[in-house]
Motif scaffolding. Structure first.
Motif, PDB file in Angstrom:
ATOM      1  N   MET A   1       0.827  -1.207   0.000  1.00  0.00           N
ATOM      2  CA  MET A   1       0.000   0.000   0.000  1.00  0.00           C
ATOM      3  C   MET A   1       0.862   1.258   0.000  1.00  0.00           C
ATOM      4  N   LYS A   2       1.952   1.209   0.762  1.00  0.00           N
ATOM      5  CA  LYS A   2       2.841   2.368   0.813  1.00  0.00           C
ATOM      6  C   LYS A   2       3.410   2.685  -0.565  1.00  0.00           C
ATOM      7  N   GLY A   3       3.655   1.608  -1.330  1.00  0.00           N
ATOM      8  CA  GLY A   3       4.194   1.795  -2.668  1.00  0.00           C
ATOM      9  C   GLY A   3       3.237   2.578  -3.556  1.00  0.00           C
ATOM     10  N   PHE A   4       1.938   2.276  -3.460  1.00  0.00           N
ATOM     11  CA  PHE A   4       0.950   2.984  -4.260  1.00  0.00           C
ATOM     12  C   PHE A   4       0.815   4.437  -3.814  1.00  0.00           C
ATOM     13  N   ILE A   5       0.906   4.652  -2.504  1.00  0.00           N
ATOM     14  CA  ILE A   5       0.839   6.022  -1.982  1.00  0.00           C
ATOM     15  C   ILE A   5       2.032   6.834  -2.485  1.00  0.00           C
ATOM     16  N   ALA A   6       3.198   6.206  -2.459  1.00  0.00           N
ATOM     17  CA  ALA A   6       4.403   6.883  -2.951  1.00  0.00           C
ATOM     18  C   ALA A   6       4.303   7.160  -4.440  1.00  0.00           C
ATOM     19  N   ALA A   7       3.775   6.185  -5.186  1.00  0.00           N
ATOM     20  CA  ALA A   7       3.634   6.361  -6.637  1.00  0.00           C
ATOM     21  C   ALA A   7       2.620   7.447  -6.954  1.00  0.00           C
ATOM     22  N   TRP A   8       1.572   7.564  -6.131  1.00  0.00           N
ATOM     23  CA  TRP A   8       0.531   8.564  -6.361  1.00  0.00           C
ATOM     24  C   TRP A   8       1.096   9.985  -6.311  1.00  0.00           C
ATOM     25  N   GLU A   9       2.130  10.175  -5.548  1.00  0.00           N
ATOM     26  CA  GLU A   9       2.754  11.493  -5.482  1.00  0.00           C
ATOM     27  C   GLU A   9       3.367  11.895  -6.818  1.00  0.00           C
ATOM     28  N   TYR A  10       3.590  10.917  -7.680  1.00  0.00           N
ATOM     29  CA  TYR A  10       4.152  11.178  -9.008  1.00  0.00           C
ATOM     30  C   TYR A  10       3.083  11.028 -10.096  1.00  0.00           C
ATOM     31  N   ARG A  11       1.829  11.300  -9.719  1.00  0.00           N
ATOM     32  CA  ARG A  11       0.728  11.106 -10.669  1.00  0.00           C
ATOM     33  C   ARG A  11       0.884  11.965 -11.928  1.00  0.00           C
ATOM     34  N   ASP A  12       1.519  13.135 -11.780  1.00  0.00           N
ATOM     35  CA  ASP A  12       1.739  13.976 -12.956  1.00  0.00           C
ATOM     36  C   ASP A  12       2.629  13.277 -13.979  1.00  0.00           C
ATOM     37  N   PHE A  13       3.563  12.457 -13.503  1.00  0.00           N
ATOM     38  CA  PHE A  13       4.425  11.690 -14.404  1.00  0.00           C
ATOM     39  C   PHE A  13       3.568  10.736 -15.245  1.00  0.00           C
ATOM     40  N   PHE A  14       2.671  10.033 -14.549  1.00  0.00           N
ATOM     41  CA  PHE A  14       1.811   9.073 -15.254  1.00  0.00           C
ATOM     42  C   PHE A  14       0.882   9.782 -16.242  1.00  0.00           C
ATOM     43  N   LEU A  15       0.313  10.907 -15.830  1.00  0.00           N
ATOM     44  CA  LEU A  15      -0.613  11.638 -16.697  1.00  0.00           C
ATOM     45  C   LEU A  15       0.108  12.182 -17.932  1.00  0.00           C
ATOM     46  N   ASN A  16       1.312  12.720 -17.732  1.00  0.00           N
ATOM     47  CA  ASN A  16       2.083  13.228 -18.871  1.00  0.00           C
ATOM     48  C   ASN A  16       2.466  12.090 -19.820  1.00  0.00           C
ATOM     49  N   GLY A  17       2.862  10.959 -19.227  1.00  0.00           N
ATOM     50  CA  GLY A  17       3.211   9.800 -20.043  1.00  0.00           C
ATOM     51  C   GLY A  17       2.007   9.255 -20.786  1.00  0.00           C
ATOM     52  N   LEU A  18       0.851   9.236 -20.115  1.00  0.00           N
ATOM     53  CA  LEU A  18      -0.375   8.754 -20.738  1.00  0.00           C
ATOM     54  C   LEU A  18      -0.774   9.652 -21.909  1.00  0.00           C
ATOM     55  N   LEU A  19      -0.651  10.954 -21.722  1.00  0.00           N
ATOM     56  CA  LEU A  19      -0.990  11.899 -22.784  1.00  0.00           C
ATOM     57  C   LEU A  19      -0.105  11.679 -24.006  1.00  0.00           C
ATOM     58  N   LEU A  20       1.190  11.504 -23.778  1.00  0.00           N
ATOM     59  CA  LEU A  20       2.108  11.285 -24.897  1.00  0.00           C
ATOM     60  C   LEU A  20       1.835   9.941 -25.576  1.00  0.00           C
ATOM     61  N   THR A  21       1.484   8.936 -24.793  1.00  0.00           N
ATOM     62  CA  THR A  21       1.132   7.632 -25.368  1.00  0.00           C
ATOM     63  C   THR A  21      -0.083   7.761 -26.274  1.00  0.00           C
ATOM     64  N   ILE A  22      -1.077   8.517 -25.831  1.00  0.00           N
ATOM     65  CA  ILE A  22      -2.277   8.735 -26.643  1.00  0.00           C
ATOM     66  C   ILE A  22      -1.928   9.461 -27.941  1.00  0.00           C
ATOM     67  N   ILE A  23      -1.077  10.488 -27.836  1.00  0.00           N
ATOM     68  CA  ILE A  23      -0.669  11.241 -29.029  1.00  0.00           C
ATOM     69  C   ILE A  23       0.099  10.344 -29.990  1.00  0.00           C
ATOM     70  N   LEU A  24       1.037   9.569 -29.457  1.00  0.00           N
ATOM     71  CA  LEU A  24       1.800   8.636 -30.289  1.00  0.00           C
ATOM     72  C   LEU A  24       0.879   7.656 -30.998  1.00  0.00           C
ATOM     73  N   SER A  25      -0.087   7.140 -30.274  1.00  0.00           N
ATOM     74  CA  SER A  25      -1.013   6.149 -30.833  1.00  0.00           C
ATOM     75  C   SER A  25      -1.874   6.765 -31.928  1.00  0.00           C
ATOM     76  N   ILE A  26      -2.387   7.967 -31.676  1.00  0.00           N
ATOM     77  CA  ILE A  26      -3.238   8.632 -32.670  1.00  0.00           C
ATOM     78  C   ILE A  26      -2.462   8.908 -33.947  1.00  0.00           C
ATOM     79  N   VAL A  27      -1.250   9.434 -33.789  1.00  0.00           N
ATOM     80  CA  VAL A  27      -0.425   9.720 -34.968  1.00  0.00           C
ATOM     81  C   VAL A  27      -0.108   8.430 -35.714  1.00  0.00           C
ATOM     82  N   GLY A  28       0.251   7.382 -34.975  1.00  0.00           N
ATOM     83  CA  GLY A  28       0.550   6.101 -35.595  1.00  0.00           C
ATOM     84  C   GLY A  28      -0.644   5.531 -36.334  1.00  0.00           C
ATOM     85  N   ILE A  29      -1.832   5.663 -35.742  1.00  0.00           N
ATOM     86  CA  ILE A  29      -3.055   5.152 -36.363  1.00  0.00           C
ATOM     87  C   ILE A  29      -3.393   5.947 -37.628  1.00  0.00           C
TER      88      ILE A  29
END
Length: 215
Positions: A1-29
């Protein structure tokens, strides 16, 4: 559980990565589909030169790993990680989309084209008015699988430093010194993307089938 709490503090990293993944996928498609349509038409063309060029392209891109293609694009063009990802995903997907579209067109009996021509249609009109509407029903499900594959393959851009979801996930892992929670978060984010895309493709299939029944 502590690991998820620690990871949640870096949620902006995940959101930025997710956004770029979506852009990459759309362009690729998008660009993969454009390339695929062009190559498919060249493959079924009566011009041998165009046919051979398209066949060489498809065989080359389908016969080599996308990781090698990505590195070659990145090093030969000497461009940014993001642009290399766009190009590699697009040209790789284009080869697969070309075969999907070609197979869909060839699945329609030749008699359909002959009947259309006998009614006075030229080849282009027969293709757009008769062949393609029927082929689309065969193409859409397989094309949907290819689009889902692009979403998953976008993770490979992380190997050259592209800051998509997997790259950001590894940054979080290195920052919190805990491996599994960030990976699980990335796992579910990828699942959500592919799930939404799968449902979208299924919706298009149902509408195509409904339109056929209403005709």
């Amino acid at each position: 559980m502590k690991g998820f709490i620690a990871a949640w503090e870096y949620r902006d990293f995940f959101l930025n990565g997710l956004l770029l993944t979506i852009i990459l996928s759309i362009v690729g498609i998008v660009f993969g589909t454009i390339i695929g349509v062009i190559m498919a038409l060249m493959r079924i063309s009566n011009y041998k030169v165009l046919n051979k060029i398209a066949k060489f392209y498809v065989d080359l891109l389908r016969g080599t790993p996308i990781l090698v293609q990505l590195w070659m694009v990145y090093l030969i063009i000497d461009t940014s990680q993001l642009m290399a990802g766009f190009v590699a995903l697009s040209i790789n997907s284009g080869a697969y989309v070309a075969e999907i579209i070609r197979s869909g067109i060839l699945s329609i009996p030749k008699g359909q084209m002959e009947a259309a021509r006998s009614l006075g249609m030229n080849k282009r009109m027969a293709m757009t008015e008769i062949i393609m509407p029927q082929a689309v029903k065969n193409i859409v499900p397989v094309l949907g699988n290819e689009f889902i594959a692009i979403v998953k393959e976008s993770a490979i851009v992380s190997v050259i430093g592209g800051a998509e979801l997997m790259y950001q996930t590894n940054k979080v892992r290195n920052n919190i010194y805990i491996g599994m929670p960030p990976l699980m978060i990335a796992f579910f984010l990828y699942f959500i993307l592919t799930f939404v895309l799968t449902k979208g493709v299924s919706l298009i299939e149902r509408r195509l089938n409904t339109n056929d029944k209403n005709k």
